[in-house]
Design a protein around this motif. Structure first.
Motif, PDB file in Angstrom:
ATOM      1  N   MET A   1      80.270  26.274   2.458  1.00 18.73           N
ATOM      2  CA  MET A   1      80.640  25.813   1.117  1.00 18.73           C
ATOM      3  C   MET A   1      81.422  26.891   0.368  1.00 18.73           C
ATOM      4  O   MET A   1      82.395  26.594  -0.326  1.00 18.73           O
ATOM      5  N   ALA A   2      81.016  28.146   0.507  1.00 19.19           N
ATOM      6  CA  ALA A   2      81.723  29.243  -0.163  1.00 19.19           C
ATOM      7  C   ALA A   2      83.142  29.384   0.376  1.00 19.19           C
ATOM      8  O   ALA A   2      84.098  29.557  -0.392  1.00 19.19           O
ATOM      9  N   ALA A   3      83.298  29.306   1.692  1.00 19.77           N
ATOM     10  CA  ALA A   3      84.631  29.401   2.294  1.00 19.77           C
ATOM     11  C   ALA A   3      85.505  28.234   1.849  1.00 19.77           C
ATOM     12  O   ALA A   3      86.682  28.414   1.506  1.00 19.77           O
ATOM     13  N   TYR A   4      84.928  27.033   1.811  1.00 19.43           N
ATOM     14  CA  TYR A   4      85.694  25.880   1.351  1.00 19.43           C
ATOM     15  C   TYR A   4      86.068  26.023  -0.123  1.00 19.43           C
ATOM     16  O   TYR A   4      87.181  25.693  -0.533  1.00 19.43           O
ATOM     17  N   GLY A   5      85.145  26.527  -0.920  1.00 21.20           N
ATOM     18  CA  GLY A   5      85.426  26.726  -2.339  1.00 21.20           C
ATOM     19  C   GLY A   5      86.605  27.662  -2.555  1.00 21.20           C
ATOM     20  O   GLY A   5      87.461  27.421  -3.411  1.00 21.20           O
ATOM     21  N   GLN A   6      86.662  28.732  -1.766  1.00 22.96           N
ATOM     22  CA  GLN A   6      87.781  29.668  -1.878  1.00 22.96           C
ATOM     23  C   GLN A   6      89.088  28.992  -1.469  1.00 22.96           C
ATOM     24  O   GLN A   6      90.095  29.078  -2.175  1.00 22.96           O
ATOM     25  N   ALA A   7      89.076  28.306  -0.334  1.00 21.66           N
ATOM     26  CA  ALA A   7      90.285  27.626   0.148  1.00 21.66           C
ATOM     27  C   ALA A   7      90.723  26.543  -0.836  1.00 21.66           C
ATOM     28  O   ALA A   7      91.917  26.387  -1.120  1.00 21.66           O
ATOM     29  N   SER A   8      89.769  25.820  -1.385  1.00 19.99           N
ATOM     30  CA  SER A   8      90.065  24.753  -2.329  1.00 19.99           C
ATOM     31  C   SER A   8      90.718  25.309  -3.598  1.00 19.99           C
ATOM     32  O   SER A   8      91.688  24.737  -4.109  1.00 19.99           O
ATOM     33  N   GLY A   9      90.209  26.414  -4.097  1.00 13.31           N
ATOM     34  CA  GLY A   9      90.798  27.040  -5.279  1.00 13.31           C
ATOM     35  C   GLY A   9      92.223  27.497  -5.024  1.00 13.31           C
ATOM     36  O   GLY A   9      93.108  27.319  -5.869  1.00 13.31           O
ATOM     37  N   ASP A  10      92.448  28.082  -3.843  1.00 13.29           N
ATOM     38  CA  ASP A  10      93.805  28.512  -3.488  1.00 13.29           C
ATOM     39  C   ASP A  10      94.735  27.315  -3.323  1.00 13.29           C
ATOM     40  O   ASP A  10      95.912  27.369  -3.682  1.00 13.29           O
ATOM     41  N   ALA A  11      94.198  26.212  -2.793  1.00 13.61           N
ATOM     42  CA  ALA A  11      95.004  24.991  -2.648  1.00 13.61           C
ATOM     43  C   ALA A  11      95.373  24.426  -4.018  1.00 13.61           C
ATOM     44  O   ALA A  11      96.496  23.953  -4.217  1.00 13.61           O
ATOM     45  N   ASP A  12      94.441  24.495  -4.970  1.00 17.27           N
ATOM     46  CA  ASP A  12      94.740  24.034  -6.328  1.00 17.27           C
ATOM     47  C   ASP A  12      95.886  24.840  -6.928  1.00 17.27           C
ATOM     48  O   ASP A  12      96.781  24.287  -7.574  1.00 17.27           O
ATOM     49  N   LYS A  13      95.863  26.152  -6.725  1.00 16.57           N
ATOM     50  CA  LYS A  13      96.933  27.010  -7.241  1.00 16.57           C
ATOM     51  C   LYS A  13      98.272  26.636  -6.602  1.00 16.57           C
ATOM     52  O   LYS A  13      99.293  26.563  -7.284  1.00 16.57           O
ATOM     53  N   MET A  14      98.264  26.407  -5.289  1.00 18.72           N
ATOM     54  CA  MET A  14      99.497  26.034  -4.597  1.00 18.72           C
ATOM     55  C   MET A  14     100.009  24.687  -5.107  1.00 18.72           C
ATOM     56  O   MET A  14     101.202  24.517  -5.337  1.00 18.72           O
ATOM     57  N   PHE A  15      99.097  23.739  -5.280  1.00 19.70           N
ATOM     58  CA  PHE A  15      99.492  22.420  -5.761  1.00 19.70           C
ATOM     59  C   PHE A  15     100.140  22.534  -7.138  1.00 19.70           C
ATOM     60  O   PHE A  15     101.183  21.934  -7.391  1.00 19.70           O
ATOM     61  N   GLU A  16      99.529  23.308  -8.014  1.00 16.09           N
ATOM     62  CA  GLU A  16     100.085  23.482  -9.363  1.00 16.09           C
ATOM     63  C   GLU A  16     101.452  24.147  -9.299  1.00 16.09           C
ATOM     64  O   GLU A  16     102.374  23.765 -10.025  1.00 16.09           O
ATOM     65  N   GLU A  17     101.597  25.119  -8.414  1.00 12.58           N
ATOM     66  CA  GLU A  17     102.883  25.808  -8.261  1.00 12.58           C
ATOM     67  C   GLU A  17     103.976  24.861  -7.776  1.00 12.58           C
ATOM     68  O   GLU A  17     105.095  24.872  -8.274  1.00 12.58           O
ATOM     69  N   LYS A  18     103.631  24.018  -6.806  1.00 16.17           N
ATOM     70  CA  LYS A  18     104.624  23.129  -6.196  1.00 16.17           C
ATOM     71  C   LYS A  18     104.885  21.868  -7.022  1.00 16.17           C
ATOM     72  O   LYS A  18     106.014  21.407  -7.117  1.00 16.17           O
ATOM     73  N   MET A  19     103.844  21.287  -7.599  1.00 14.85           N
ATOM     74  CA  MET A  19     103.977  19.976  -8.237  1.00 14.85           C
ATOM     75  C   MET A  19     103.839  20.016  -9.756  1.00 14.85           C
ATOM     76  O   MET A  19     104.222  19.062 -10.428  1.00 14.85           O
ATOM     77  N   GLY A  20     103.309  21.093 -10.299  1.00 12.77           N
ATOM     78  CA  GLY A  20     103.094  21.198 -11.736  1.00 12.77           C
ATOM     79  C   GLY A  20     104.328  20.945 -12.577  1.00 12.77           C
ATOM     80  O   GLY A  20     104.262  20.219 -13.575  1.00 12.77           O
ATOM     81  N   PRO A  21     105.470  21.531 -12.214  1.00  8.42           N
ATOM     82  CA  PRO A  21     106.672  21.303 -13.032  1.00  8.42           C
ATOM     83  C   PRO A  21     107.055  19.829 -13.140  1.00  8.42           C
ATOM     84  O   PRO A  21     107.561  19.392 -14.163  1.00  8.42           O
ATOM     85  N   TYR A  22     106.775  19.058 -12.105  1.00  9.75           N
ATOM     86  CA  TYR A  22     107.129  17.631 -12.122  1.00  9.75           C
ATOM     87  C   TYR A  22     106.188  16.851 -13.028  1.00  9.75           C
ATOM     88  O   TYR A  22     106.597  15.897 -13.671  1.00  9.75           O
ATOM     89  N   ALA A  23     104.940  17.259 -13.092  1.00 11.09           N
ATOM     90  CA  ALA A  23     103.993  16.595 -13.972  1.00 11.09           C
ATOM     91  C   ALA A  23     104.383  16.826 -15.430  1.00 11.09           C
ATOM     92  O   ALA A  23     104.284  15.928 -16.265  1.00 11.09           O
TER      93      ALA A  23
END
Length: 114
Positions: free
Chosen positions: A85-107
């Motif tokens: 769960m801890a490893a997934y939590g870290q990966a999930s947080g990093d994925a959220d940052k990537m998603f915001e970086e890639k798709m945030g401007p379009y939102a």
């Protein structure tokens, strides 16, 4: 009925409408590229000094789990679950940052396109 000489629907004529359409098409292509990059990304979260690794893509889809035998204790399965769960939590947080970086401007531009 008078339109004030501004052309089609207040857009100032066909030339501006064409430009608007080109911008929309470019934005759609950029969003598609960003979406593909999120699908192909590999983000690794780790716990226990790397003994537990979880890999997700940029959309947080689980792709792989790697567990070193040193953290596998049949007497303490709960600890292993917590490490995953801890490893997934870290990966999930990093994925959220990537998603915001890639798709945030379009939102922000489209007022929430997704």
């Amino acid at each position: 009925m008078a339109y004030g000489g501004r052309g089609f629907g207040g857009f100032g004529g066909g030339n501006q409408m064409q430009q608007l359409m080109k911008q929309a098409q470019k934005m759609q292509e950029e969003m598609q590229k960003a979406n593909e990059e999120l699908d192909e990304a590999e983000i690794v979260g780790e716990a226990a000094g790397g003994a537990v690794k979880v890999t997700v893509n940029g959309k947080k889809v689980l792709k792989a789990v790697k567990i070193d035998a040193s953290v596998v204790d049949p007497e303490d399965v709960e600890m292993l679950e917590d490490l995953i769960m801890a490893a997934y939590g870290q990966a999930s947080g990093d994925a959220d940052k990537m998603f915001e970086e890639k798709m945030g401007p379009y939102a922000k531009m489209g007022g929430g396109l997704f």
